[in-house]
Design a protein around this motif. Structure first.
Motif, PDB file in Angstrom:
ATOM      1  N   THR A 185       0.813  -1.225   0.000  1.00  0.00           N
ATOM      2  CA  THR A 185       0.000   0.000   0.000  1.00  0.00           C
ATOM      3  C   THR A 185       0.842   1.269   0.000  1.00  0.00           C
ATOM      4  O   THR A 185       0.289   2.370   0.046  1.00  0.00           O
ATOM      5  N   GLY A 186       2.145   1.146  -0.008  1.00  0.00           N
ATOM      6  CA  GLY A 186       2.987   2.333   0.029  1.00  0.00           C
ATOM      7  C   GLY A 186       2.994   3.025   1.371  1.00  0.00           C
ATOM      8  O   GLY A 186       3.134   4.242   1.451  1.00  0.00           O
ATOM      9  N   GLY A 187       2.834   2.248   2.447  1.00  0.00           N
ATOM     10  CA  GLY A 187       2.947   2.812   3.792  1.00  0.00           C
ATOM     11  C   GLY A 187       1.652   3.266   4.410  1.00  0.00           C
ATOM     12  O   GLY A 187       1.600   4.307   5.063  1.00  0.00           O
ATOM     13  N   ARG A 188       0.592   2.456   4.273  1.00  0.00           N
ATOM     14  CA  ARG A 188      -0.724   2.877   4.788  1.00  0.00           C
ATOM     15  C   ARG A 188      -1.237   1.976   5.914  1.00  0.00           C
ATOM     16  O   ARG A 188      -2.435   1.934   6.172  1.00  0.00           O
ATOM     17  N   VAL A 189      -0.358   1.279   6.611  1.00  0.00           N
ATOM     18  CA  VAL A 189      -0.789   0.329   7.641  1.00  0.00           C
ATOM     19  C   VAL A 189      -0.147   0.677   8.981  1.00  0.00           C
ATOM     20  O   VAL A 189       1.043   1.002   9.045  1.00  0.00           O
ATOM     21  N   GLU A 190      -0.949   0.634  10.036  1.00  0.00           N
ATOM     22  CA  GLU A 190      -0.452   0.777  11.398  1.00  0.00           C
ATOM     23  C   GLU A 190      -0.882  -0.466  12.181  1.00  0.00           C
ATOM     24  O   GLU A 190      -1.766  -1.215  11.738  1.00  0.00           O
ATOM     25  N   LEU A 191      -0.283  -0.681  13.333  1.00  0.00           N
ATOM     26  CA  LEU A 191      -0.538  -1.900  14.107  1.00  0.00           C
ATOM     27  C   LEU A 191      -1.125  -1.566  15.470  1.00  0.00           C
ATOM     28  O   LEU A 191      -0.428  -1.080  16.358  1.00  0.00           O
ATOM     29  N   GLY A 192      -2.428  -1.804  15.611  1.00  0.00           N
ATOM     30  CA  GLY A 192      -3.072  -1.703  16.915  1.00  0.00           C
ATOM     31  C   GLY A 192      -3.070  -3.076  17.563  1.00  0.00           C
ATOM     32  O   GLY A 192      -3.474  -4.062  16.946  1.00  0.00           O
ATOM     33  N   LEU A 193      -2.606  -3.163  18.807  1.00  0.00           N
ATOM     34  CA  LEU A 193      -2.464  -4.446  19.492  1.00  0.00           C
ATOM     35  C   LEU A 193      -3.184  -4.444  20.832  1.00  0.00           C
ATOM     36  O   LEU A 193      -3.166  -3.441  21.557  1.00  0.00           O
ATOM     37  N   GLY A 194      -3.782  -5.573  21.151  1.00  0.00           N
ATOM     38  CA  GLY A 194      -4.383  -5.773  22.466  1.00  0.00           C
ATOM     39  C   GLY A 194      -3.898  -7.078  23.071  1.00  0.00           C
ATOM     40  O   GLY A 194      -3.615  -8.039  22.345  1.00  0.00           O
ATOM     41  N   ALA A 195      -3.810  -7.114  24.384  1.00  0.00           N
ATOM     42  CA  ALA A 195      -3.301  -8.303  25.063  1.00  0.00           C
ATOM     43  C   ALA A 195      -4.318  -9.428  25.110  1.00  0.00           C
ATOM     44  O   ALA A 195      -3.973 -10.575  25.401  1.00  0.00           O
ATOM     45  N   GLY A 196      -5.582  -9.128  24.804  1.00  0.00           N
ATOM     46  CA  GLY A 196      -6.618 -10.155  24.799  1.00  0.00           C
ATOM     47  C   GLY A 196      -7.672  -9.911  25.860  1.00  0.00           C
ATOM     48  O   GLY A 196      -7.402  -9.363  26.931  1.00  0.00           O
ATOM     49  N   ALA A 197      -8.880 -10.312  25.549  1.00  0.00           N
ATOM     50  CA  ALA A 197     -10.009 -10.289  26.476  1.00  0.00           C
ATOM     51  C   ALA A 197     -10.937 -11.412  26.036  1.00  0.00           C
ATOM     52  O   ALA A 197     -10.633 -12.131  25.088  1.00  0.00           O
ATOM     53  N   PHE A 198     -12.047 -11.609  26.728  1.00  0.00           N
ATOM     54  CA  PHE A 198     -12.982 -12.684  26.382  1.00  0.00           C
ATOM     55  C   PHE A 198     -12.253 -14.029  26.300  1.00  0.00           C
ATOM     56  O   PHE A 198     -12.247 -14.699  25.267  1.00  0.00           O
ATOM     57  N   TRP A 199     -11.638 -14.416  27.413  1.00  0.00           N
ATOM     58  CA  TRP A 199     -10.742 -15.572  27.406  1.00  0.00           C
ATOM     59  C   TRP A 199     -11.461 -16.885  27.149  1.00  0.00           C
ATOM     60  O   TRP A 199     -10.869 -17.817  26.589  1.00  0.00           O
ATOM     61  N   ASP A 200     -12.723 -17.000  27.505  1.00  0.00           N
ATOM     62  CA  ASP A 200     -13.466 -18.229  27.185  1.00  0.00           C
ATOM     63  C   ASP A 200     -13.510 -18.436  25.675  1.00  0.00           C
ATOM     64  O   ASP A 200     -13.286 -19.542  25.168  1.00  0.00           O
ATOM     65  N   ALA A 201     -13.801 -17.354  24.953  1.00  0.00           N
ATOM     66  CA  ALA A 201     -13.881 -17.442  23.496  1.00  0.00           C
ATOM     67  C   ALA A 201     -12.507 -17.676  22.877  1.00  0.00           C
ATOM     68  O   ALA A 201     -12.367 -18.442  21.914  1.00  0.00           O
ATOM     69  N   ILE A 202     -11.479 -17.042  23.416  1.00  0.00           N
ATOM     70  CA  ILE A 202     -10.126 -17.242  22.911  1.00  0.00           C
ATOM     71  C   ILE A 202      -9.695 -18.687  23.098  1.00  0.00           C
ATOM     72  O   ILE A 202      -9.162 -19.332  22.180  1.00  0.00           O
ATOM     73  N   GLU A 203      -9.943 -19.228  24.289  1.00  0.00           N
ATOM     74  CA  GLU A 203      -9.563 -20.616  24.568  1.00  0.00           C
ATOM     75  C   GLU A 203     -10.363 -21.587  23.694  1.00  0.00           C
ATOM     76  O   GLU A 203      -9.820 -22.577  23.186  1.00  0.00           O
ATOM     77  N   ALA A 204     -11.646 -21.297  23.480  1.00  0.00           N
ATOM     78  CA  ALA A 204     -12.473 -22.159  22.640  1.00  0.00           C
ATOM     79  C   ALA A 204     -11.975 -22.190  21.200  1.00  0.00           C
ATOM     80  O   ALA A 204     -12.155 -23.180  20.486  1.00  0.00           O
ATOM     81  N   ALA A 205     -11.325 -21.092  20.772  1.00  0.00           N
ATOM     82  CA  ALA A 205     -10.802 -20.998  19.408  1.00  0.00           C
ATOM     83  C   ALA A 205      -9.368 -21.514  19.289  1.00  0.00           C
ATOM     84  O   ALA A 205      -8.763 -21.388  18.224  1.00  0.00           O
ATOM     85  N   GLY A 206      -8.834 -22.069  20.369  1.00  0.00           N
ATOM     86  CA  GLY A 206      -7.502 -22.654  20.306  1.00  0.00           C
ATOM     87  C   GLY A 206      -6.403 -21.811  20.914  1.00  0.00           C
ATOM     88  O   GLY A 206      -5.233 -22.200  20.875  1.00  0.00           O
ATOM     89  N   GLY A 207      -6.750 -20.650  21.465  1.00  0.00           N
ATOM     90  CA  GLY A 207      -5.747 -19.815  22.101  1.00  0.00           C
ATOM     91  C   GLY A 207      -5.490 -20.242  23.536  1.00  0.00           C
ATOM     92  O   GLY A 207      -6.225 -21.049  24.108  1.00  0.00           O
ATOM     93  N   ARG A 208      -4.423 -19.692  24.111  1.00  0.00           N
ATOM     94  CA  ARG A 208      -4.075 -20.003  25.493  1.00  0.00           C
ATOM     95  C   ARG A 208      -4.722 -18.995  26.437  1.00  0.00           C
ATOM     96  O   ARG A 208      -4.670 -17.805  26.203  1.00  0.00           O
ATOM     97  N   ARG A 209      -5.329 -19.496  27.490  1.00  0.00           N
ATOM     98  CA  ARG A 209      -5.865 -18.613  28.527  1.00  0.00           C
ATOM     99  C   ARG A 209      -4.703 -18.129  29.380  1.00  0.00           C
ATOM    100  O   ARG A 209      -3.904 -18.931  29.874  1.00  0.00           O
TER     101      ARG A 209
END
Length: 319
Positions: free
Chosen positions: A95-119
């Motif tokens: 894109t010629g420099g049109r991307v930024e990175l917003g990051l979060g540590a995670g929330a909704f841990w039941d849903a994250i774990e159900a999707a294969g993530g680590r609680r």
């Protein structure tokens, strides 16, 4: 905290509804058409009612020409840092420099774990985010020789090659509310991106939270002024005032300008899927806020108390 003088930017925060994909893309195009600088999307990879945020950003990138894009914020527990870093760099190059990175540590841990993530516990989630930022920056740092080595508790990357580097210095913006996360922002991130609706006392919470970001920066030997202060905002446009960010555009202008001059907020992202609200925000509010802030900054008292009459991702509970 007072204004650090960063250039003001404005954006949209859109719902990536899978049931209306054409409308989401149309709203992203509208953000660009009305002059907004940025279009962002919430990221919940476990939510089948939402489009995948990274796929959506890639599509929107091809459907637009100027507006920048970011997750608001990307769900780190379900996005591996090396792959994420290379995805960000790749889209930024395309894109010629049109991307930024917003990051979060995670929330909704039941849903994250159900999707294969680590609680993770609150403390572990902060540690994991810290390690991930180190990994991401190492992938992008192609000027440095040697393989990547981040031997962390949560992310162990030892021997991976660096690159590609993004087209521009991508900002890493972190959604944070509690002391450890806010100090991490000051220590390791480029921007702080909370949502006003999640601050219990609204703007009155900003001085104490900003102070924690500053504390983290100072402890790491960084200039606190280098960290951009951002804010997701919601409200209503109406003929008469009904509270903070609930009233005519002129009221929004005064209140947002006050947040800049009194609390250092220089990026405002409107959470709305309403075309008319996006249009007003981009065409009426944003230019007027820029003009008012520029005028205030140009006065001899710039940097002092403002003369404006302003009333001052859910909090995951991280310490």
């Amino acid at each position: 905290m007072t204004d650090h003088g960063h250039e003001l930017t404005f954006g949209g925060f859109l719902t990536p509804a899978a049931g209306q994909p054409d409308r989401v893309v149309a709203l992203a195009r509208l953000c660009e058409q009305v002059g907004l600088d940025l279009v962002t999307f919430q990221d919940h990879p476990y939510q089948p009612g939402f489009l995948d945020t990274w796929t959506l950003m890639s599509y929107v990138a091809a459907a637009t020409a100027r507006v920048r894009m970011a997750g608001n914020v990307l769900n780190l527990p379900l996005r591996q840092p090396v792959v994420l870093a290379r995805s960000v760099a790749s889209l930024d190059l395309l894109t010629g420099g049109r991307v930024e990175l917003g990051l979060g540590a995670g929330a909704f841990w039941d849903a994250i774990e159900a999707a294969g993530g680590r609680r993770l516990s609150p403390g572990a989630a902060v540690e994991a985010l810290d390690e991930a930022i180190r990994v991401i920056r190492a992938v992008w740092d192609t000027d440095r020789r040697g393989m990547i080595r981040v031997d962390g508790e949560h992310y162990r990357v030892v021997g991976a090659k660096r690159g590609p580097a993004p087209a521009h210095p991508v900002g890493i913006w972190v959604g944070a509310y509690k002391p450890r996360m806010l100090r991490l922002v000051g220590r390791a991130a480029d921007g702080w991106l909370p949502s006003l609706s999640y601050l219990p006392e609204g703007p009155d919470d900003l001085p104490a939270l900003n102070a924690l970001v500053d504390e983290g920066a100072a402890a790491a030997g960084r200039d606190p002024a280098a960290i951009r202060r951002m804010l997701n905002v919601t409200g209503t446009f109406a003929r008469s005032s009904a509270g903070f960010l609930a009233g005519p555009p002129d009221q929004w202008v005064e209140e947002l300008a006050g947040l800049t001059l009194e609390h250092g907020i220089t990026t405002f992202i409107l959470g709305s899927d309403e075309p008319r609200a996006i249009q007003i925000f981009g065409q009426e509010v944003a230019p007027a806020v820029r003009e008012l802030v520029a005028a205030e900054r140009a006065t001899p008292a710039a940097g002092g108390p403002s003369t404006l009459g302003v009333t001052p991702t859910p909090d995951p509970g991280y310490a």
